[in-house]
Design an enzyme around this catalytic site. Structure first.
Site, short mmCIF file in Angstrom:
data_model
loop_
_atom_site.label_atom_id
_atom_site.label_comp_id
_atom_site.label_asym_id
_atom_site.label_seq_id
_atom_site.Cartn_x
_atom_site.Cartn_y
_atom_site.Cartn_z
N VAL A 132 0.80 -1.16 -0.07
CA VAL A 132 -0.07 -0.29 0.07
C VAL A 132 0.77 1.06 -0.12
CG1 VAL A 132 -1.82 1.44 1.60
CG2 VAL A 132 -2.13 -1.13 1.10
N ASP B 64 10.33 3.83 6.13
CA ASP B 64 10.33 2.30 6.56
C ASP B 64 11.29 2.02 7.46
OD1 ASP B 64 8.42 -0.06 5.13
OD2 ASP B 64 9.97 -0.77 6.56
N LYS C 4 14.91 -2.76 3.18
CA LYS C 4 14.04 -2.45 2.26
C LYS C 4 14.31 -1.27 1.66
CE LYS C 4 9.57 -3.97 2.72
NZ LYS C 4 8.09 -4.11 2.91
N THR D 225 -5.53 -0.71 7.47
CA THR D 225 -7.00 -1.13 7.69
C THR D 225 -7.15 -1.19 9.24
OG1 THR D 225 -7.10 -2.27 5.51
CG2 THR D 225 -8.79 -2.86 7.12
N ARG E 152 -6.16 -3.49 -5.15
CA ARG E 152 -5.63 -4.99 -5.10
C ARG E 152 -4.43 -5.19 -5.60
NH1 ARG E 152 -10.65 -5.50 -9.54
NH2 ARG E 152 -9.28 -3.77 -9.98
N LYS F 298 -14.40 0.16 5.43
CA LYS F 298 -13.42 -0.95 4.68
C LYS F 298 -13.77 -2.12 5.11
CE LYS F 298 -9.72 -2.52 3.19
NZ LYS F 298 -9.20 -2.67 1.77
N CYS G 273 -5.49 -9.50 3.40
CA CYS G 273 -6.56 -8.75 3.90
C CYS G 273 -7.82 -9.46 4.39
CB CYS G 273 -6.86 -7.90 2.64
SG CYS G 273 -5.69 -6.50 2.58
N LYS H 222 -3.18 -15.32 -5.41
CA LYS H 222 -3.95 -14.85 -6.49
C LYS H 222 -3.09 -14.79 -7.77
CE LYS H 222 -4.83 -10.06 -5.76
NZ LYS H 222 -5.78 -8.88 -5.86
P1 NAD Z 1 3.17 -4.62 4.26
O1 NAD Z 1 3.50 -5.79 5.01
O2 NAD Z 1 3.45 -5.17 2.70
O3 NAD Z 1 3.96 -3.26 4.42
C1 NAD Z 1 3.96 -2.63 5.62
C2 NAD Z 1 5.42 -1.94 5.70
O4 NAD Z 1 5.42 -1.30 7.05
C3 NAD Z 1 6.46 -2.86 5.68
O5 NAD Z 1 7.49 -2.63 4.89
C4 NAD Z 1 7.17 -2.76 7.31
O6 NAD Z 1 8.66 -2.89 7.03
C5 NAD Z 1 6.67 -1.38 7.32
N1 NAD Z 1 6.60 -1.06 8.93
C6 NAD Z 1 6.13 -1.81 9.76
N2 NAD Z 1 6.16 -1.22 11.07
C7 NAD Z 1 6.60 -0.15 10.85
C8 NAD Z 1 7.35 1.32 11.63
N3 NAD Z 1 7.13 1.28 12.87
N4 NAD Z 1 7.52 2.23 10.87
C9 NAD Z 1 7.96 2.22 9.54
N5 NAD Z 1 7.58 1.23 8.76
C10 NAD Z 1 7.04 0.12 9.36
O7 NAD Z 1 1.78 -4.31 4.25
P2 NAD Z 1 0.50 -3.93 2.98
O8 NAD Z 1 0.01 -5.01 2.34
O9 NAD Z 1 1.20 -2.70 2.34
O10 NAD Z 1 -0.67 -3.46 4.12
C11 NAD Z 1 -0.56 -2.22 4.99
C12 NAD Z 1 -1.93 -2.04 5.26
O11 NAD Z 1 -2.87 -1.55 4.31
C13 NAD Z 1 -2.68 -3.02 6.08
O12 NAD Z 1 -3.40 -2.55 7.17
C14 NAD Z 1 -3.30 -3.85 5.22
O13 NAD Z 1 -4.55 -4.33 5.74
C15 NAD Z 1 -4.05 -2.49 4.16
N6 NAD Z 1 -4.38 -3.19 2.97
C16 NAD Z 1 -3.34 -3.69 2.35
C17 NAD Z 1 -3.67 -4.03 0.87
C18 NAD Z 1 -3.14 -4.98 0.34
O14 NAD Z 1 -3.71 -5.39 -0.60
N7 NAD Z 1 -1.96 -5.38 0.45
C19 NAD Z 1 -5.18 -3.61 0.48
C20 NAD Z 1 -5.95 -2.50 1.09
C21 NAD Z 1 -5.44 -2.19 2.49
#
Ligand code: NAD
Length: 433
Positions: free
Chosen positions: A11, A30, A35, A121, A154, A204, A260, A320
């Site tokens: 995201v 991050d 990364k 989320t 997505r 959401k 998710c 997927k």
């Molecule tokens: P992800 O795991 O791919 O990315 C999260 C990132 O946050 C990681 O790179 C991690 O290193 C970083 N992080 C964690 N703790 C941290 C901190 N204290 N400081 C800085 N960085 C930190 O997660 P994602 O899939 O991108 O999902 C993020 C949020 O968005 C979640 O709540 C998820 O439910 C929501 N979301 C995800 C999607 C999806 O398709 N992946 C879609 C809609 C919503």
């Protein structure tokens, strides 16, 4: 606008890249230094079509940068987005640890009025929680607002979804704060809905819970089709043509996975219970989904016979198509079950192998679908990658030791399989055998 995006995952990275592409100055933060080093070197930590080019373009133009220094990024930003992970705890509750850490970091860095936007989320009520954390950790009172702006992208089409979302939900405490977000998103020219913060948080979860319900519903119908000798793919077509129902998310198969739906459904069940409501409907959705992999192994075992000593070609590992995301992928449970029953799993995925290798033990990885099929007793399709619906089953049959093709996503034309002298077994397709 100067924007900071904290959490550079699926995201955060996509959101940051798109905001930069719209002409904003974006710093993505991050706490994973490896990364950030990869991103600085132009290496994408995730697979997402179009992402690498968009990131490279905006880095080259000086609009997008990466850092581990949260404080510096917050100080220069007008808007700070929180996009860190919100995984589930064992009891289904959402783990807000990363959100809390980031809120604390923002509070300590903030020097002037800042809009803090929760894009992760998070359960209803988290906006208040983030506000309290920030208030508690500010060295001196600095004004700020907390907004909820849930994300609907997505994986696999994340860039496209971010550029052309169906709707942009802005849950803001005041109209004035909402205007800041409206201004940011205005260039996308997409429908925007402004709500209060808790309603945005609920939109959401309610959306993901509803889509999960559609999937579990059609899977339950598939179970009945198997018993009754009907074909769920025909049932789906007949249902989906009703515009009140629609065909989206009405495909029977191995159920929903990914990062998710599983955690969001668990979380909503938990939140409802905490608030005093037993969300029995959603609990049933979760139960139907959990049974899918075990049910699929039963289908395979029934058709192949005892699995001990058999070689099973597993085609597709990602949760997927068009992603390398292996979180909550059906392939993980399925492969473990097959191995527990004594089978050798030979797996192939066009993109997710690297991620899968980190999570799967004792699995043989193949470089192509045909290599996986060589000498296999059965072929099992787990992810509906387009290349699997185009497999030349005549050629496959000459390589396989057994005759069975089990299509966990109903993505293959059964006639192509049976025409090659193989046996076809789909999901809820007793009449397609
Ligand atoms: P992800 O795991 O791919 O990315 C999260 C990132 O946050 C990681 O790179 C991690 O290193 C970083 N992080 C964690 N703790 C941290 C901190 N204290 N400081 C800085 N960085 C930190 O997660 P994602 O899939 O991108 O999902 C993020 C949020 O968005 C979640 O709540 C998820 O439910 C929501 N979301 C995800 C999607 C999806 O398709 N992946 C879609 C809609 C919503």
């Amino acid at each position: 606008m100067n924007i900071c995006v904290v959490g550079t995952g699926y995201v955060g990275l996509v959101t940051g890249a798109v905001f930069a592409d719209l002409g904003n100055d974006v710093v993505c933060v991050d706490n994973d230094a490896a990364k950030i080093a990869d991103l600085d070197a132009g290496r994408m930590p995730i697979y997402e079509p179009g992402l690498e080019e968009m990131v490279a373009r905006n880095v080259a133009d000086g609009r997008l940068a990466f850092t581990t220094d949260l404080a510096a990024a917050v100080r220069r930003a007008v808007i700070v987005f929180i996009t860190v992970g919100t995984p589930a705890k064992p009891d289904g509750q959402t783990d807000l640890g990363a959100v809390e850490d980031v809120a604390r970091g923002i509070a300590q860095a903030m020097e002037r009025y800042t809009v803090v936007v929760n894009k992760s989320t998070v359960p209803v009520g988290t906006g208040d929680f983030v506000r309290e954390v920030i208030e508690r950790h500010q060295a001196r009172p600095v004004p700020f607002d907390v907004v909820s702006n849930p994300e609907f992208l997505r994986e696999g089409s994340a860039i496209e979804d971010t550029l052309r979302p169906d709707r942009i939900v802005i849950g803001a405490p005041t109209q004035q704060v909402a205007m800041t977000l409206l201004e940011l998103y205005a260039p996308l020219e997409r429908p925007m809905i402004i709500t209060d913060v808790p309603s945005a948080e609920m939109i959401k979860y309610a959306s993901n819970a509803f889509l999960s319900t559609k999937i579990s519903f059609i899977n339950a119908i598939a179970n009945i089709c198997e018993l009754a000798g009907a074909d769920v793919t025909q049932v789906m077509k007949g249902m989906g043509l009703d515009p009140r129902i629609g065909s989206a998310f009405l495909a029977a198969g191995l159920g929903y996975g990914g990062s998710c739906f599983p955690k969001d459904t668990d979380s909503l069940v938990h939140t409802a219970a905490t608030l005093g409501y037993d969300f029995a409907l959603l609990r049933a959705v979760v139960d139907v989904n959990r049974e899918r992999a075990a049910h699929f192994v039963d289908v395979i075992a029934k058709a192949v016979g005892p699995l001990d000593g058999r070689v099973i070609a597993v085609l597709g590992l990602a949760f997927k198509p068009n992603t390398d995301d292996m979180r909550e992928a059906s392939s993980l449970v399925l492969a473990a079950r097959l191995q527990a029953d004594g089978a050798t799993v030979r797996a192939y995925d066009p993109i997710a192998e690297e991620q899968a290798r980190k999570l799967m033990v004792g699995v043989d990885f193949a470089d192509s679908a045909f290599e996986a099929l060589d000498g296999a007793d059965a072929a099992v399709i787990v992810t509906e990658w387009p290349e699997f619906s185009e497999i030349d089953w005549q050629a496959a049959a000459s390589r396989m030791a057994g005759r069975l093709v089990v299509d966990g996503r109903n993505c293959v034309d059964p006639r192509g399989v049976t025409g090659a002298g193989l046996l076809y077994e789909g999901i809820g397709r007793a009449s397609a055998r």
